[in-house]
Motif scaffolding. Structure first.
Motif, PDB file in Angstrom:
ATOM      1  N   VAL A   7     -12.089  57.372   9.306  1.00 37.78           N
ATOM      2  CA  VAL A   7     -11.362  56.772   8.294  1.00 37.78           C
ATOM      3  C   VAL A   7     -11.317  55.365   8.215  1.00 37.78           C
ATOM      4  N   LEU A   8     -11.771  54.596   7.267  1.00 42.38           N
ATOM      5  CA  LEU A   8     -11.550  53.019   7.337  1.00 42.38           C
ATOM      6  C   LEU A   8     -10.507  52.755   6.415  1.00 42.38           C
ATOM      7  N   ALA A   9      -9.669  51.750   6.853  1.00 40.65           N
ATOM      8  CA  ALA A   9      -8.609  51.230   5.867  1.00 40.65           C
ATOM      9  C   ALA A   9      -8.577  49.787   6.103  1.00 40.65           C
ATOM     10  N   SER A  10      -8.368  49.005   4.969  1.00 37.54           N
ATOM     11  CA  SER A  10      -8.237  47.514   4.978  1.00 37.54           C
ATOM     12  C   SER A  10      -7.203  46.904   4.667  1.00 37.54           C
ATOM     13  N   ASP A  11      -6.009  47.752   4.797  1.00 38.84           N
ATOM     14  CA  ASP A  11      -4.585  47.107   4.600  1.00 38.84           C
ATOM     15  C   ASP A  11      -3.700  47.530   5.416  1.00 38.84           C
ATOM     16  N   TYR A  12      -2.633  46.877   5.935  1.00 42.59           N
ATOM     17  CA  TYR A  12      -1.714  47.509   6.982  1.00 42.59           C
ATOM     18  C   TYR A  12      -0.923  48.674   6.617  1.00 42.59           C
ATOM     19  N   GLU A  13      -0.504  48.660   5.228  1.00 39.60           N
ATOM     20  CA  GLU A  13       0.321  49.937   4.695  1.00 39.60           C
ATOM     21  C   GLU A  13      -0.570  51.222   5.003  1.00 39.60           C
ATOM     22  N   THR A  14      -1.794  51.210   4.548  1.00 38.54           N
ATOM     23  CA  THR A  14      -2.540  52.374   4.245  1.00 38.54           C
ATOM     24  C   THR A  14      -2.955  52.840   5.946  1.00 38.54           C
ATOM     25  N   THR A  15      -3.241  51.569   6.759  1.00 41.53           N
ATOM     26  CA  THR A  15      -3.759  51.977   8.112  1.00 41.53           C
ATOM     27  C   THR A  15      -2.281  52.782   8.831  1.00 41.53           C
ATOM     28  N   ALA A  16      -1.307  52.039   8.703  1.00 38.87           N
ATOM     29  CA  ALA A  16       0.072  52.631   9.164  1.00 38.87           C
ATOM     30  C   ALA A  16       0.411  54.069   8.697  1.00 38.87           C
ATOM     31  N   TRP A  17       0.276  54.188   7.430  1.00 43.73           N
ATOM     32  CA  TRP A  17       0.666  55.512   6.867  1.00 43.73           C
ATOM     33  C   TRP A  17      -0.515  56.518   7.373  1.00 43.73           C
ATOM     34  N   ARG A  19      -1.980  56.573  10.230  1.00 40.22           N
ATOM     35  CA  ARG A  19      -1.768  56.907  11.585  1.00 40.22           C
ATOM     36  C   ARG A  19      -0.465  57.713  11.853  1.00 40.22           C
ATOM     37  N   PHE A  20       0.471  57.458  11.071  1.00 37.71           N
ATOM     38  CA  PHE A  20       1.833  57.970  11.181  1.00 37.71           C
ATOM     39  C   PHE A  20       1.611  59.512  10.926  1.00 37.71           C
ATOM     40  N   TYR A  21       1.162  59.805   9.788  1.00 36.24           N
ATOM     41  CA  TYR A  21       1.251  61.103   8.730  1.00 36.24           C
ATOM     42  C   TYR A  21       0.028  61.886   9.483  1.00 36.24           C
ATOM     43  N   ALA A  22      -1.056  61.139  10.005  1.00 39.78           N
ATOM     44  CA  ALA A  22      -2.168  62.233  10.258  1.00 39.78           C
ATOM     45  C   ALA A  22      -2.716  61.499  11.816  1.00 39.78           C
ATOM     46  N   PRO A  23      -1.697  61.697  12.829  1.00 38.55           N
ATOM     47  CA  PRO A  23      -2.080  61.211  14.235  1.00 38.55           C
ATOM     48  C   PRO A  23      -3.544  61.513  14.899  1.00 38.55           C
ATOM     49  N   GLY A  24      -3.888  62.847  14.285  1.00 40.57           N
ATOM     50  CA  GLY A  24      -5.069  63.151  15.136  1.00 40.57           C
ATOM     51  C   GLY A  24      -6.460  62.744  14.093  1.00 40.57           C
ATOM     52  N   LEU A  25      -6.299  61.853  13.276  1.00 40.17           N
ATOM     53  CA  LEU A  25      -7.137  61.300  12.409  1.00 40.17           C
ATOM     54  C   LEU A  25      -7.863  60.138  13.060  1.00 40.17           C
ATOM     55  N   ALA A  26      -9.161  59.876  12.973  1.00 36.89           N
ATOM     56  CA  ALA A  26      -9.498  58.738  13.563  1.00 36.89           C
ATOM     57  C   ALA A  26      -9.639  57.623  12.544  1.00 36.89           C
ATOM     58  N   VAL A  27      -8.780  56.606  12.670  1.00 34.37           N
ATOM     59  CA  VAL A  27      -8.775  55.534  11.612  1.00 34.37           C
ATOM     60  C   VAL A  27      -9.178  54.239  12.166  1.00 34.37           C
ATOM     61  N   ILE A  28      -9.891  53.334  11.365  1.00 35.06           N
ATOM     62  CA  ILE A  28     -10.343  52.190  12.047  1.00 35.06           C
ATOM     63  C   ILE A  28      -9.824  51.121  11.061  1.00 35.06           C
ATOM     64  N   ALA A  29      -9.204  50.221  11.523  1.00 43.22           N
ATOM     65  CA  ALA A  29      -8.826  48.985  10.493  1.00 43.22           C
ATOM     66  C   ALA A  29      -9.782  47.990  10.309  1.00 43.22           C
ATOM     67  N   VAL A  30     -10.214  47.908   9.163  1.00 44.78           N
ATOM     68  CA  VAL A  30     -11.354  46.586   8.877  1.00 44.78           C
ATOM     69  C   VAL A  30     -10.599  45.635   8.032  1.00 44.78           C
ATOM     70  N   PRO A  58      -7.424  43.876  -3.420  1.00 43.45           N
ATOM     71  CA  PRO A  58      -8.554  42.872  -3.320  1.00 43.45           C
ATOM     72  C   PRO A  58      -9.607  42.931  -2.311  1.00 43.45           C
ATOM     73  N   GLN A  59      -9.455  43.767  -1.244  1.00 43.05           N
ATOM     74  CA  GLN A  59     -10.465  43.997  -0.270  1.00 43.05           C
ATOM     75  C   GLN A  59     -11.390  44.828  -0.536  1.00 43.05           C
ATOM     76  N   ASN A  60     -11.238  45.763  -1.226  1.00 44.36           N
ATOM     77  CA  ASN A  60     -12.225  47.053  -1.634  1.00 44.36           C
ATOM     78  C   ASN A  60     -13.550  46.303  -1.912  1.00 44.36           C
ATOM     79  N   GLY A  61     -14.009  45.316  -2.508  1.00 44.57           N
ATOM     80  CA  GLY A  61     -15.250  44.852  -2.805  1.00 44.57           C
ATOM     81  C   GLY A  61     -15.740  44.238  -1.603  1.00 44.57           C
ATOM     82  N   THR A  62     -14.935  43.795  -0.915  1.00 49.54           N
ATOM     83  CA  THR A  62     -15.329  42.891   0.625  1.00 49.54           C
ATOM     84  C   THR A  62     -15.842  43.865   1.405  1.00 49.54           C
TER      85      THR A  62
END
Length: 105
Positions: A7-17, A19-30, A58-62
Motif C-alpha cells: 500500500v502506498l501512502a503520501s501523507d504522514y497521517e495516513t501512513t502512521a494510521w 502502520r499502527f492499525y495494520a502492522p502486518g500490512l506492507a506500507v510504503i511512504a511516497v 493535493p498529492q493525489n495527482g502527483t
C-alpha cells in the motif's frame, strides 16, 4: 484482493494510521521526502500497488501521475460509532513512468 504488492501512502497521517492499525500490512511512504529519514528505501518497480490517500489531498495527482496504469477503486471510509471520521480515495497503480522511490517506515 487487488493483488497489490504493498500500500502506498503520501501523507504522514495516513501512513502512521496504516502502520499502527495494520502492522502486518506492507506500507510504503511516497511523496514524503522529509519523513522517515532512517527508514529503508523501497523501489517501486513492477506492481501493482494500492495507493491510499485522504480525500482531497493535493498529492493525489502527483502520485497517480507517476504511473501509466491508474484504476480508481471504491472509496474507503474510516468510521467511529457509525460516523465517518475520514474518507480515503483508493487507486490501483502500476507501470511507474520514472524511477520512483519510497520509504518503508
Amino acid at each position: 484482493e487487488t493483488g497489490a504488492r504493498a500500500v502506498l501512502a503520501s501523507d504522514y497521517e495516513t501512513t502512521a494510521w496504516l502502520r499502527f492499525y495494520a502492522p502486518g500490512l506492507a506500507v510504503i511512504a511516497v511523496a514524503q521526502p522529509n519523513r522517515y529519514l532512517d527508514a529503508p528505501e523501497a523501489r517501486l518497480d513492477a506492481g501493482p500497488w494500492l495507493y491510499v490517500a485522504e480525500h482531497g489531498r493535493p498529492q493525489n495527482g502527483t502520485v497517480t501521475g507517476n504511473f501509466s496504469v491508474v484504476s480508481e477503486r471504491a472509496d474507503l471510509a474510516r468510521m467511529r460509532s457509525g460516523k465517518t471520521i475520514t474518507a480515503y480515495d483508493l487507486w490501483q497503480v502500476d507501470g511507474p513512468r520514472s524511477s520512483m522511490q519510497g520509504k518503508k517506515p
